[in-house]
Write an enzyme that holds these catalytic residues in place. Sequence first.
Site, PDB file in Angstrom:
ATOM      1  NE  ARG A 168      -5.127 -19.677 -24.592  1.00  0.00           N
ATOM      2  CZ  ARG A 168      -4.155 -19.497 -24.473  1.00  0.00           C
ATOM      3  NH1 ARG A 168      -3.288 -20.526 -25.166  1.00  0.00           N
ATOM      4  NH2 ARG A 168      -3.432 -18.251 -24.537  1.00  0.00           N
ATOM      5  CE  LYS A 187       3.418 -23.022 -29.040  1.00  0.00           C
ATOM      6  NZ  LYS A 187       2.274 -22.141 -29.614  1.00  0.00           N
TER       7      LYS A 187
END
Length: 433
Positions: A168, A187
Amino acid sequence: MRMVDVILKKRDGGELSREEINFFVRGYTSGAIPDYQASALAMAIYFQNMSAREMSDLTMSMVRSGETVDLSEIRGIKVDKHSTGGVGDTTTLVLAPLVASLDIPVAKMSGRGLGHTGGTIDKLESIDGFHVEITKDKFIQLVNDDRIAIMSQTGNLTPADKKLYSLRDVTGTVESIPLIASSIMSKKIAAGADAIVLDVKTGAGAFMKTDKDAEKLAFAMVKIGNSVGRNTMAVISDMSQPLGFAVGNALEVKEAIDTLRGEGPEDLMELVLTLGSEMVVLAKKADTLEEARGKLIESIKVGRALEKFKAFIENQGGDPSIVDNPKKLPRAKYKIDLTALKSGVVSNIVADEIGISAMLLGAGRATKEDKIDPSVGLVLHKKIGDRVEKGEKFLTIHSNCRDVEEIKTRIYKNITIGSRAEKPVLIHKVIMK
Ligand code: URA
Ligand code: CA
């Protein structure tokens, strides 16, 4: 299933099924799906967005792409705090021991800083001997015994996110709410949190530059967390100017010590109490936010929070005497005061430029390989809304290099003295499910 069909569906505004999302995440992680197809999908998501259900599925799919941390051996509700990153954000250094002092387990996996924002581990490593390379067993034992430990991220957590985030970065698809929200939440969930308090920053020094975008991101993350069984809430807080006075590693450790003593900057203390109260309630150690806040303030007042910080430092190999004697922290060779060129009221402090100035002094990394100088940084003496007289010092540069002309110029350019200004509101919004 063919990846091209998944791309076409999203390109044309369709909603991807759980199977399609899993197909993409698995295939991309294993290498079966090439970068060019993943980029095309990321771009399609950027333009077409994702539903709440797609975001949750993408998050959990990324969680399953790698290892997860099992914190079940730690007693109590593990509440994690995550900040989207700011300048001089000393919050975790204060919050972690403060919350732990109320018998709430703080089992934190933290990262290092990159760019104009600093990382908690870098700050702690400015304490002589302190280290975060501890084993998982030691980590769990420390949290069970003393309620607090921080370790560097190890293992293969969310490899899909690592790969996708790098992609990205070079394909113009970082600024997509569903992609950011799933990246952050995957995460946190993989790191074993039972409940999550998010500090979403807004303003010049933040990832999200406007309240509107910060709110959208906060809503998306809160929805994801709660839909996958983790109690999650978010606070949107101001990052138009740096938080507190200090920006720089050892300087922020000193600021954290002051705050744990009840003598810290007003905005930092307020943010700590706001986030901390939410954590205490989520951990079921208080029924109301008022009760939680009272307990936190009491812990600071009687010195329990500071004692917890000392124990934490000692447990991880650091020298706890820096708490009573902060002069033992690394100190820069030169202190250079910047004085006001005219009298007035500080009307603007551009946070990201102040962060970049600290980074250029050596307090942060421009690239992953850069080494940090723990002693350097900046200390503000005035914040937005404060009166300053011509010739009065408003900021001090802490540097190991005598020539700081370029940095001085940058700072003068990014701190404005005007005729009047209101103090910015710190807490913009609280977002519950
Ligand atoms: N931080 C993350 O962890 N992920 C993103 O996508 C953006 C910021
Ligand atoms: Ca600070």
